[in-house]
Write a protein that holds these residues in place. Sequence first.
Motif, PDB file in Angstrom:
ATOM      1  N   GLY A  15      -0.868 -31.260  76.981  1.00 36.64           N
ATOM      2  CA  GLY A  15      -0.415 -32.309  77.890  1.00 36.64           C
ATOM      3  C   GLY A  15       1.087 -32.264  78.094  1.00 36.64           C
ATOM      4  N   PRO A  16       1.556 -32.834  79.210  1.00 38.90           N
ATOM      5  CA  PRO A  16       2.999 -32.871  79.434  1.00 38.90           C
ATOM      6  C   PRO A  16       3.682 -33.763  78.404  1.00 38.90           C
ATOM      7  CG  PRO A  16       1.853 -34.172  81.085  1.00 38.90           C
ATOM      8  CD  PRO A  16       0.811 -33.469  80.268  1.00 38.90           C
ATOM      9  N   PHE A  17       4.699 -33.253  77.778  1.00 41.23           N
ATOM     10  CA  PHE A  17       5.450 -33.978  76.743  1.00 41.23           C
ATOM     11  C   PHE A  17       4.550 -34.440  75.600  1.00 41.23           C
ATOM     12  CE2 PHE A  17       7.516 -34.777  80.872  1.00 41.23           C
ATOM     13  CZ  PHE A  17       8.696 -34.075  80.652  1.00 41.23           C
ATOM     14  N   GLY A  18       3.459 -33.723  75.364  1.00 41.88           N
ATOM     15  CA  GLY A  18       2.549 -34.066  74.280  1.00 41.88           C
ATOM     16  C   GLY A  18       1.605 -35.211  74.593  1.00 41.88           C
ATOM     17  N   ALA A  19       1.517 -35.600  75.869  1.00 40.32           N
ATOM     18  CA  ALA A  19       0.681 -36.740  76.254  1.00 40.32           C
ATOM     19  C   ALA A  19      -0.802 -36.379  76.230  1.00 40.32           C
ATOM     20  CB  ALA A  19       1.069 -37.214  77.647  1.00 40.32           C
ATOM     21  N   LYS A  20      -1.617 -37.392  75.995  1.00 37.95           N
ATOM     22  CA  LYS A  20      -3.074 -37.253  76.032  1.00 37.95           C
ATOM     23  C   LYS A  20      -3.623 -38.168  77.111  1.00 37.95           C
ATOM     24  CE  LYS A  20      -3.636 -36.383  71.116  1.00 37.95           C
ATOM     25  NZ  LYS A  20      -4.323 -36.780  69.905  1.00 37.95           N
ATOM     26  N   GLU A  21      -4.862 -37.922  77.490  1.00 38.84           N
ATOM     27  CA  GLU A  21      -5.495 -38.809  78.454  1.00 38.84           C
ATOM     28  C   GLU A  21      -5.771 -40.157  77.811  1.00 38.84           C
ATOM     29  OE1 GLU A  21      -9.640 -39.080  79.224  1.00 38.84           O
ATOM     30  OE2 GLU A  21      -9.965 -37.191  78.218  1.00 38.84           O
ATOM     31  N   VAL A  22      -5.878 -41.168  78.636  1.00 35.44           N
ATOM     32  CA  VAL A  22      -6.181 -42.495  78.118  1.00 35.44           C
ATOM     33  C   VAL A  22      -7.507 -42.988  78.678  1.00 35.44           C
ATOM     34  CG1 VAL A  22      -5.415 -44.890  78.006  1.00 35.44           C
ATOM     35  CG2 VAL A  22      -3.753 -43.058  77.826  1.00 35.44           C
ATOM     36  N   GLY A  23      -7.656 -42.977  79.984  1.00 37.21           N
ATOM     37  CA  GLY A  23      -8.860 -43.539  80.570  1.00 37.21           C
ATOM     38  C   GLY A  23      -9.616 -42.604  81.479  1.00 37.21           C
ATOM     39  N   GLU A  24      -9.107 -41.405  81.680  1.00 32.57           N
ATOM     40  CA  GLU A  24      -9.747 -40.501  82.623  1.00 32.57           C
ATOM     41  C   GLU A  24     -11.144 -40.093  82.181  1.00 32.57           C
ATOM     42  OE1 GLU A  24      -6.744 -40.140  81.361  1.00 32.57           O
ATOM     43  OE2 GLU A  24      -5.305 -39.894  82.964  1.00 32.57           O
ATOM     44  N   GLY A  25     -11.357 -39.987  80.894  1.00 34.40           N
ATOM     45  CA  GLY A  25     -12.666 -39.578  80.395  1.00 34.40           C
ATOM     46  C   GLY A  25     -13.779 -40.528  80.785  1.00 34.40           C
ATOM     47  N   ALA A  26     -13.445 -41.772  80.987  1.00 32.69           N
ATOM     48  CA  ALA A  26     -14.464 -42.764  81.334  1.00 32.69           C
ATOM     49  C   ALA A  26     -15.016 -42.575  82.738  1.00 32.69           C
ATOM     50  CB  ALA A  26     -13.882 -44.164  81.193  1.00 32.69           C
ATOM     51  N   ILE A  27     -14.272 -41.910  83.620  1.00 27.39           N
ATOM     52  CA  ILE A  27     -14.777 -41.726  84.982  1.00 27.39           C
ATOM     53  C   ILE A  27     -15.609 -40.456  85.125  1.00 27.39           C
ATOM     54  CG2 ILE A  27     -12.850 -42.990  85.989  1.00 27.39           C
ATOM     55  CD1 ILE A  27     -11.857 -40.252  87.059  1.00 27.39           C
ATOM     56  N   MET A  28     -15.637 -39.623  84.108  1.00 20.68           N
ATOM     57  CA  MET A  28     -16.355 -38.358  84.225  1.00 20.68           C
ATOM     58  C   MET A  28     -17.841 -38.539  84.549  1.00 20.68           C
ATOM     59  SD  MET A  28     -13.993 -36.286  84.232  1.00 20.68           S
ATOM     60  CE  MET A  28     -14.918 -34.792  84.317  1.00 20.68           C
ATOM     61  N   PRO A  29     -18.566 -39.469  83.957  1.00 21.93           N
ATOM     62  CA  PRO A  29     -19.980 -39.614  84.331  1.00 21.93           C
ATOM     63  C   PRO A  29     -20.173 -40.335  85.663  1.00 21.93           C
ATOM     64  CG  PRO A  29     -19.446 -41.124  82.550  1.00 21.93           C
ATOM     65  CD  PRO A  29     -18.231 -40.274  82.792  1.00 21.93           C
ATOM     66  N   THR A  30     -19.128 -40.938  86.192  1.00 18.96           N
ATOM     67  CA  THR A  30     -19.254 -41.696  87.435  1.00 18.96           C
ATOM     68  C   THR A  30     -19.510 -40.788  88.629  1.00 18.96           C
ATOM     69  OG1 THR A  30     -17.737 -43.317  86.512  1.00 18.96           O
ATOM     70  CG2 THR A  30     -18.112 -43.412  88.879  1.00 18.96           C
ATOM     71  N   ILE A  31     -18.817 -39.673  88.697  1.00 18.94           N
ATOM     72  CA  ILE A  31     -18.953 -38.771  89.841  1.00 18.94           C
ATOM     73  C   ILE A  31     -20.385 -38.247  89.969  1.00 18.94           C
ATOM     74  CG2 ILE A  31     -18.160 -36.592  90.844  1.00 18.94           C
ATOM     75  CD1 ILE A  31     -15.405 -37.257  89.540  1.00 18.94           C
ATOM     76  N   PRO A  32     -20.984 -37.692  88.904  1.00 22.22           N
ATOM     77  CA  PRO A  32     -22.374 -37.247  89.050  1.00 22.22           C
ATOM     78  C   PRO A  32     -23.334 -38.390  89.366  1.00 22.22           C
ATOM     79  CG  PRO A  32     -21.423 -36.383  87.018  1.00 22.22           C
ATOM     80  CD  PRO A  32     -20.427 -37.317  87.612  1.00 22.22           C
ATOM     81  N   ALA A  33     -23.052 -39.579  88.855  1.00 24.15           N
ATOM     82  CA  ALA A  33     -23.922 -40.721  89.146  1.00 24.15           C
ATOM     83  C   ALA A  33     -23.887 -41.058  90.636  1.00 24.15           C
ATOM     84  CB  ALA A  33     -23.504 -41.930  88.315  1.00 24.15           C
ATOM     85  N   ILE A  34     -22.711 -41.021  91.228  1.00 26.80           N
ATOM     86  CA  ILE A  34     -22.594 -41.298  92.666  1.00 26.80           C
ATOM     87  C   ILE A  34     -23.278 -40.204  93.475  1.00 26.80           C
ATOM     88  CG2 ILE A  34     -20.957 -41.474  94.585  1.00 26.80           C
ATOM     89  CD1 ILE A  34     -19.046 -42.862  92.564  1.00 26.80           C
ATOM     90  N   LEU A  35     -23.065 -38.944  93.083  1.00 30.92           N
ATOM     91  CA  LEU A  35     -23.711 -37.843  93.802  1.00 30.92           C
ATOM     92  C   LEU A  35     -25.230 -37.931  93.685  1.00 30.92           C
ATOM     93  CD1 LEU A  35     -21.294 -34.920  92.877  1.00 30.92           C
ATOM     94  CD2 LEU A  35     -21.467 -36.125  95.054  1.00 30.92           C
ATOM     95  N   ASN A  36     -25.739 -38.321  92.533  1.00 29.14           N
ATOM     96  CA  ASN A  36     -27.186 -38.498  92.381  1.00 29.14           C
ATOM     97  C   ASN A  36     -27.691 -39.675  93.205  1.00 29.14           C
ATOM     98  OD1 ASN A  36     -27.831 -36.320  90.743  1.00 29.14           O
ATOM     99  ND2 ASN A  36     -27.291 -37.416  88.874  1.00 29.14           N
ATOM    100  N   ALA A  37     -26.897 -40.723  93.329  1.00 29.94           N
ATOM    101  CA  ALA A  37     -27.291 -41.860  94.161  1.00 29.94           C
ATOM    102  C   ALA A  37     -27.383 -41.443  95.628  1.00 29.94           C
ATOM    103  CB  ALA A  37     -26.296 -43.007  93.992  1.00 29.94           C
ATOM    104  N   VAL A  38     -26.448 -40.611  96.069  1.00 35.89           N
ATOM    105  CA  VAL A  38     -26.499 -40.100  97.446  1.00 35.89           C
ATOM    106  C   VAL A  38     -27.759 -39.256  97.632  1.00 35.89           C
ATOM    107  CG1 VAL A  38     -25.375 -38.554  99.103  1.00 35.89           C
ATOM    108  CG2 VAL A  38     -24.020 -40.216  97.826  1.00 35.89           C
ATOM    109  N   TYR A  39     -28.064 -38.424  96.644  1.00 37.56           N
ATOM    110  CA  TYR A  39     -29.281 -37.606  96.729  1.00 37.56           C
ATOM    111  C   TYR A  39     -30.530 -38.489  96.783  1.00 37.56           C
ATOM    112  CZ  TYR A  39     -33.130 -34.612  95.370  1.00 37.56           C
ATOM    113  OH  TYR A  39     -34.336 -33.978  95.331  1.00 37.56           O
ATOM    114  N   ASN A  40     -30.575 -39.502  95.924  1.00 39.69           N
ATOM    115  CA  ASN A  40     -31.742 -40.393  95.915  1.00 39.69           C
ATOM    116  C   ASN A  40     -31.900 -41.137  97.236  1.00 39.69           C
ATOM    117  OD1 ASN A  40     -32.498 -39.694  93.320  1.00 39.69           O
ATOM    118  ND2 ASN A  40     -31.350 -41.349  92.369  1.00 39.69           N
ATOM    119  N   ALA A  41     -30.791 -41.467  97.873  1.00 40.27           N
ATOM    120  CA  ALA A  41     -30.838 -42.217  99.127  1.00 40.27           C
ATOM    121  C   ALA A  41     -31.128 -41.330 100.333  1.00 40.27           C
ATOM    122  CB  ALA A  41     -29.520 -42.956  99.339  1.00 40.27           C
TER     123      ALA A  41
END
Length: 68
Positions: A15-41
């Motif tokens: 990470g830049p200046f030794g930084a780590k992610e804070v909340g980005e990991g929580a959105i990782m399952p959201t993208i496939p869920a939305i894409l699956n919702a589009v497929y289901n619809a």
Amino acid sequence: PEIKTIIVESNEPNGPFGAKEVGEGAIMPTIPAILNAVYNATGVRIFELPLLPERVYMALKQKRQAKE
């Protein structure tokens, strides 16, 4: 209950200046869920991001043409 916050310092070499992610990991399952919702619809799978209305429209159009 009382919550005590403890800061634990560590070095993240990737990470830049030794930084780590804070909340980005929580959105990782959201993208496939939305894409699956589009497929289901719609019945069409979208494999490219960002998910745009034009991409959904084109996929629906291609699906319709494939049936004809």
